[in-house]
Design a protein around this motif. Structure first.
Motif, PDB file in Angstrom:
ATOM      1  N   SER A   1       0.895  -1.286   0.022  1.00  0.00           N
ATOM      2  CA  SER A   1      -0.058  -0.015   0.031  1.00  0.00           C
ATOM      3  C   SER A   1       0.866   1.301   0.091  1.00  0.00           C
ATOM      4  CB  SER A   1      -0.921   0.031   1.221  1.00  0.00           C
ATOM      5  OG  SER A   1       0.008   0.101   2.427  1.00  0.00           O
ATOM      6  N   ALA A   2       0.357   2.371  -0.159  1.00  0.00           N
ATOM      7  CA  ALA A   2       1.150   3.560  -0.391  1.00  0.00           C
ATOM      8  C   ALA A   2       1.424   3.974   1.092  1.00  0.00           C
ATOM      9  CB  ALA A   2       0.253   4.733  -0.931  1.00  0.00           C
ATOM     10  N   GLY A   3       0.698   3.695   2.127  1.00  0.00           N
ATOM     11  CA  GLY A   3       0.804   4.043   3.705  1.00  0.00           C
ATOM     12  C   GLY A   3       2.018   3.154   3.738  1.00  0.00           C
ATOM     13  N   GLY A   4       2.087   1.957   3.575  1.00  0.00           N
ATOM     14  CA  GLY A   4       3.193   1.088   3.744  1.00  0.00           C
ATOM     15  C   GLY A   4       4.576   1.640   3.233  1.00  0.00           C
ATOM     16  N   ASP A   5       4.592   1.894   2.155  1.00  0.00           N
ATOM     17  CA  ASP A   5       5.572   2.579   1.403  1.00  0.00           C
ATOM     18  C   ASP A   5       6.062   4.081   1.693  1.00  0.00           C
ATOM     19  OD1 ASP A   5       7.484   2.754  -0.911  1.00  0.00           O
ATOM     20  OD2 ASP A   5       6.428   4.254  -1.707  1.00  0.00           O
ATOM     21  N   LEU A   6       5.133   4.677   2.460  1.00  0.00           N
ATOM     22  CA  LEU A   6       5.382   5.870   3.039  1.00  0.00           C
ATOM     23  C   LEU A   6       6.372   5.515   4.490  1.00  0.00           C
ATOM     24  CD1 LEU A   6       5.153   9.087   3.461  1.00  0.00           C
ATOM     25  CD2 LEU A   6       2.966   8.602   4.768  1.00  0.00           C
ATOM     26  N   LEU A   7       5.783   4.596   5.332  1.00  0.00           N
ATOM     27  CA  LEU A   7       6.212   4.373   6.531  1.00  0.00           C
ATOM     28  C   LEU A   7       7.789   3.740   6.075  1.00  0.00           C
ATOM     29  CD1 LEU A   7       6.030   3.897   9.509  1.00  0.00           C
ATOM     30  CD2 LEU A   7       5.328   1.567   8.846  1.00  0.00           C
ATOM     31  N   ASP A   8       7.817   3.030   5.147  1.00  0.00           N
ATOM     32  CA  ASP A   8       9.260   2.454   4.999  1.00  0.00           C
ATOM     33  C   ASP A   8      10.157   3.624   4.387  1.00  0.00           C
ATOM     34  OD1 ASP A   8      11.251   0.592   4.071  1.00  0.00           O
ATOM     35  OD2 ASP A   8      10.805   0.788   2.105  1.00  0.00           O
ATOM     36  N   HIS A   9       9.781   4.539   3.804  1.00  0.00           N
ATOM     37  CA  HIS A   9      10.791   5.648   3.221  1.00  0.00           C
ATOM     38  C   HIS A   9      11.101   6.548   4.546  1.00  0.00           C
ATOM     39  CE1 HIS A   9      11.360   5.066  -0.933  1.00  0.00           C
ATOM     40  NE2 HIS A   9      10.451   4.583  -1.007  1.00  0.00           N
ATOM     41  N   VAL A  10      10.042   6.813   5.600  1.00  0.00           N
ATOM     42  CA  VAL A  10      10.236   7.678   6.352  1.00  0.00           C
ATOM     43  C   VAL A  10      11.166   7.156   7.348  1.00  0.00           C
ATOM     44  CG1 VAL A  10       9.314   8.845   8.397  1.00  0.00           C
ATOM     45  CG2 VAL A  10       8.047   8.717   6.442  1.00  0.00           C
ATOM     46  N   LEU A  11      11.060   5.502   7.755  1.00  0.00           N
ATOM     47  CA  LEU A  11      12.101   5.004   8.788  1.00  0.00           C
ATOM     48  C   LEU A  11      13.179   4.905   8.095  1.00  0.00           C
ATOM     49  CD1 LEU A  11       9.773   2.344  10.300  1.00  0.00           C
ATOM     50  CD2 LEU A  11      10.436   4.418  11.217  1.00  0.00           C
ATOM     51  N   ASP A  12      13.441   4.734   6.811  1.00  0.00           N
ATOM     52  CA  ASP A  12      14.785   4.664   6.024  1.00  0.00           C
ATOM     53  C   ASP A  12      15.592   5.922   6.391  1.00  0.00           C
ATOM     54  OD1 ASP A  12      14.227   1.943   5.185  1.00  0.00           O
ATOM     55  OD2 ASP A  12      13.881   2.459   3.092  1.00  0.00           O
ATOM     56  N   ARG A  13      14.994   7.014   6.190  1.00  0.00           N
ATOM     57  CA  ARG A  13      15.755   8.231   6.230  1.00  0.00           C
ATOM     58  C   ARG A  13      15.939   8.650   7.791  1.00  0.00           C
ATOM     59  NH1 ARG A  13      14.243   7.283   2.038  1.00  0.00           N
ATOM     60  NH2 ARG A  13      16.083   6.346   2.270  1.00  0.00           N
ATOM     61  N   TYR A  14      14.930   8.172   8.581  1.00  0.00           N
ATOM     62  CA  TYR A  14      15.337   8.147  10.048  1.00  0.00           C
ATOM     63  C   TYR A  14      16.657   7.360  10.423  1.00  0.00           C
ATOM     64  CZ  TYR A  14      11.889  11.487  11.779  1.00  0.00           C
ATOM     65  OH  TYR A  14      11.098  12.836  11.995  1.00  0.00           O
ATOM     66  N   ALA A  15      16.772   6.071   9.766  1.00  0.00           N
ATOM     67  CA  ALA A  15      17.591   5.199   9.819  1.00  0.00           C
ATOM     68  C   ALA A  15      19.067   5.673   9.382  1.00  0.00           C
ATOM     69  CB  ALA A  15      17.427   3.742   9.243  1.00  0.00           C
ATOM     70  N   ASP A  16      18.845   6.231   8.215  1.00  0.00           N
ATOM     71  CA  ASP A  16      20.057   7.062   7.712  1.00  0.00           C
ATOM     72  C   ASP A  16      20.786   8.115   8.584  1.00  0.00           C
ATOM     73  OD1 ASP A  16      20.033   5.558   5.238  1.00  0.00           O
ATOM     74  OD2 ASP A  16      19.170   7.115   4.304  1.00  0.00           O
ATOM     75  N   ILE A  17      19.740   8.995   9.250  1.00  0.00           N
ATOM     76  CA  ILE A  17      20.321  10.159   9.929  1.00  0.00           C
ATOM     77  C   ILE A  17      20.864   9.476  11.213  1.00  0.00           C
ATOM     78  CG2 ILE A  17      19.459  11.845  11.382  1.00  0.00           C
ATOM     79  CD1 ILE A  17      17.263  12.237   9.004  1.00  0.00           C
ATOM     80  N   VAL A  18      20.212   8.548  11.781  1.00  0.00           N
ATOM     81  CA  VAL A  18      20.715   7.896  13.123  1.00  0.00           C
ATOM     82  C   VAL A  18      22.115   7.247  12.964  1.00  0.00           C
ATOM     83  CG1 VAL A  18      20.172   5.957  14.697  1.00  0.00           C
ATOM     84  CG2 VAL A  18      18.228   7.653  14.235  1.00  0.00           C
ATOM     85  N   VAL A  19      22.157   6.495  11.967  1.00  0.00           N
ATOM     86  CA  VAL A  19      23.560   5.814  11.711  1.00  0.00           C
ATOM     87  C   VAL A  19      24.612   6.715  11.428  1.00  0.00           C
ATOM     88  CG1 VAL A  19      24.891   4.316  10.425  1.00  0.00           C
ATOM     89  CG2 VAL A  19      22.515   3.403  10.808  1.00  0.00           C
ATOM     90  N   ILE A  20      24.484   7.917  10.826  1.00  0.00           N
ATOM     91  CA  ILE A  20      25.473   8.577  10.351  1.00  0.00           C
ATOM     92  C   ILE A  20      25.726   9.525  11.715  1.00  0.00           C
ATOM     93  CG2 ILE A  20      26.031  10.806   9.253  1.00  0.00           C
ATOM     94  CD1 ILE A  20      24.823   9.605   6.721  1.00  0.00           C
ATOM     95  N   PHE A  21      24.722   9.743  12.521  1.00  0.00           N
ATOM     96  CA  PHE A  21      24.960  10.564  13.887  1.00  0.00           C
ATOM     97  C   PHE A  21      25.848   9.583  14.684  1.00  0.00           C
ATOM     98  CE2 PHE A  21      23.771  11.165  18.240  1.00  0.00           C
ATOM     99  CZ  PHE A  21      24.207  12.775  18.450  1.00  0.00           C
ATOM    100  N   GLY A  22      25.475   8.308  14.707  1.00  0.00           N
ATOM    101  CA  GLY A  22      26.091   7.516  15.696  1.00  0.00           C
ATOM    102  C   GLY A  22      27.632   7.491  15.402  1.00  0.00           C
ATOM    103  N   ILE A  23      27.926   7.479  13.995  1.00  0.00           N
ATOM    104  CA  ILE A  23      29.365   7.458  13.588  1.00  0.00           C
ATOM    105  C   ILE A  23      30.180   8.570  13.674  1.00  0.00           C
ATOM    106  CG2 ILE A  23      31.041   7.545  11.187  1.00  0.00           C
ATOM    107  CD1 ILE A  23      28.497   5.736   9.999  1.00  0.00           C
ATOM    108  N   ALA A  24      29.212  10.000  13.563  1.00  0.00           N
ATOM    109  CA  ALA A  24      29.909  11.106  13.997  1.00  0.00           C
ATOM    110  C   ALA A  24      30.246  11.243  15.482  1.00  0.00           C
ATOM    111  CB  ALA A  24      28.857  12.321  13.266  1.00  0.00           C
ATOM    112  N   ALA A  25      29.187  10.793  16.087  1.00  0.00           N
ATOM    113  CA  ALA A  25      29.601  10.918  17.697  1.00  0.00           C
ATOM    114  C   ALA A  25      30.668  10.053  18.053  1.00  0.00           C
ATOM    115  CB  ALA A  25      28.269  10.316  18.205  1.00  0.00           C
ATOM    116  N   GLY A  26      30.789   8.805  17.182  1.00  0.00           N
ATOM    117  CA  GLY A  26      32.103   8.123  17.790  1.00  0.00           C
ATOM    118  C   GLY A  26      33.386   8.657  17.516  1.00  0.00           C
ATOM    119  N   VAL A  27      33.375   9.468  16.464  1.00  0.00           N
ATOM    120  CA  VAL A  27      34.793   9.958  15.996  1.00  0.00           C
ATOM    121  C   VAL A  27      34.786  11.388  16.592  1.00  0.00           C
ATOM    122  CG1 VAL A  27      35.172   8.595  14.189  1.00  0.00           C
ATOM    123  CG2 VAL A  27      33.876  10.645  13.867  1.00  0.00           C
ATOM    124  N   GLU A  28      33.633  11.986  17.135  1.00  0.00           N
ATOM    125  CA  GLU A  28      33.324  13.333  17.639  1.00  0.00           C
ATOM    126  C   GLU A  28      33.808  14.360  16.522  1.00  0.00           C
ATOM    127  OE1 GLU A  28      34.423  13.786  21.614  1.00  0.00           O
ATOM    128  OE2 GLU A  28      35.558  12.003  21.710  1.00  0.00           O
TER     129      GLU A  28
END
Length: 203
Positions: free
Chosen positions: A85-112
């Motif tokens: 469904s369009a709703g499932g596709d929307l949720l998937d993309h929103v969570l993907d973007r948040y996942a990208d942001i979270v992972v990169i934040f974790g990398i940046a925090a690790g190397v400060e």
């Protein structure tokens, strides 16, 4: 060609996993949420890898690979269960973007190094935005360019594995620090490539 374009050819490898999730009653949205949880854990492991023990980088790599794999499975599971469904596709993309942001934040925090983290995350978000914005203006979703999400996750995972045995700094940055530089550069280049492709298609 980016790895994102290979998704249609992965179906036979996905079937056992899709069937397994279907048997235990997991929904596609549930898989999307699980993938996001893996991203949160990966970000935490990247931070610990930079600040505590480099062995956490290997853990982070495994979790990033799991995030990417689950991101492929959720769509296949939706088709298997007939609930795409369009709703499932929307949720998937929103969570993907948040996942990208979270992972990169974790990398940046690790190397400060939050400045490199900012450059990397904006490049990654703009890459994804330009890929889907093409649909908003009547074109097909754009997966092309230098590096897509699947490529990016694969590279982050590989660097995570290599960062455990390869320590020290090179040009003032650790291997993980250079990963942020790479993500920043190729992210913005890929975004501009996708913009140019869409702009040309609209003319």
């Amino acid at each position: 060609m980016t790895l994102d374009q290979l998704r249609p050819y992965l179906s036979r490898f996905l079937d056992p996993f899709v069937s397994g999730f279907d048997r235990i009653g997991l929904t596609p949205n549930g898989v999307s949420v699980l993938a996001f949880v893996m991203a949160i854990f990966a970000a935490t492991a990247f931070t610990l890898g930079g600040r505590a023990d480099p062995v956490w980088y290997v853990v982070a790599a495994v979790l990033v690979f799991l995030n990417g794999w689950l991101d492929v499975i959720d769509g296949a599971l939706a088709r298997e269960q007939g609930v795409a469904s369009a709703g499932g596709d929307l949720l998937d993309h929103v969570l993907d973007r948040y996942a990208d942001i979270v992972v990169i934040f974790g990398i940046a925090a690790g190397v400060e190094n939050y400045f490199l983290g900012f450059l990397a995350v904006t490049g990654v978000v703009m890459t994804s935005y330009l890929g889907t914005q093409a649909q908003a203006v009547g074109l097909e979703r754009v997966y092309g360019g230098l590096v897509g999400r699947a490529d990016r996750l694969a590279i982050i995972g590989v660097v995570g594995v290599l960062a455990y045995p390869i320590s020290g700094t090179y040009g003032g940055l650790t291997l993980v620090g250079w990963l942020l530089v790479f993500l920043a550069v190729v992210g913005h280049v890929t975004a501009l490539q996708r913009f140019a492709h869409s702009w040309s298609a609209l003319e």
